[in-house]
Design a protein around this motif. Sequence first.
Motif: not given
Length: 312
Positions: A70-75, A81-90, A125-130, A210-217
Amino acid sequence: MLTLTAALALAGCGSDAGDHASSGTAADAPAGAEQAQPGAAEAPAGGVGEADTSAKEPTTELGVNQRAIVYTGSVTVRVDDVDAAAARAVGIATGAGGFLGGDNRSSDESRSEATLQLRVPADRFATVVDEIARLGEQLRRDIKTDDVTEESLDLDARIATQKARVESGRRLLAQANSLSDLVMLEGELAKREADLASLEAKKRRLADLTALSTITAVILGPNAQVPEDEPAGGFLAGLEGGWTAFVASLRVLLTVLGALLPWAIGLGLPLFGVLWLVRRFRARRPLPALTAPAPAARVNLPVPTQAPAPPD
């Protein structure tokens, strides 16, 4: 009735033994234990324990791709621009085959921030965090892993054993010849099916983690402050907390004194001047002369005369 009762007791004992055996060998089963034991549900009730105690490959020999992790992470990143960056993260999460699990945003004149809960496939998981870290200035990154391989294998073995118990209960229920046997067997079967459903729900939950990891951005604006970590316990933490409380109390005291100082100056100086003038006026005022009291008049009292002695 006696035959069905004895068969039910035998099935329960054999299944219970299988539970203990499967628990003891859960760590020795391969990652595909659930698929490797389809015949367990068809085994007779008395042979469940034997089916579950067959030789298994030790979990220590499993490859990384065969383990349940189980992978969990936060970055935390700071952007303009918070709204633009949030849209890009999604967009990064959905492009990797994931989805948005939670979105919490706040914005005011002093600060703006967004906290996103992203669910992505474990292999991305690692790719999305980066990619999220490159949205702006990375301030913090925290990655955690939890190996749940043994727990997953244990659930697989327990599910196989419980399926065998359910099948044996259904066979005995089909052989019931009296109403009392039917009622007893239905109650036992319902209990076994409920236990099986609970185990399968736990397995689905573990498979989802285990199939879907959780990332807190955490996406912060230019003026937003970085969230502080929870303080650790211990003497140093207590000392730090006490010092922080002392400084805060001293700051409050100085604030109160600063607020009262103008009042003290504005009211204290005139009052001090009035008191000083009153004392000066009393010092210059002449005191009345002190006169000695007049001496008391002297009164001469008559001296009593002695009466003559009588003649002999």
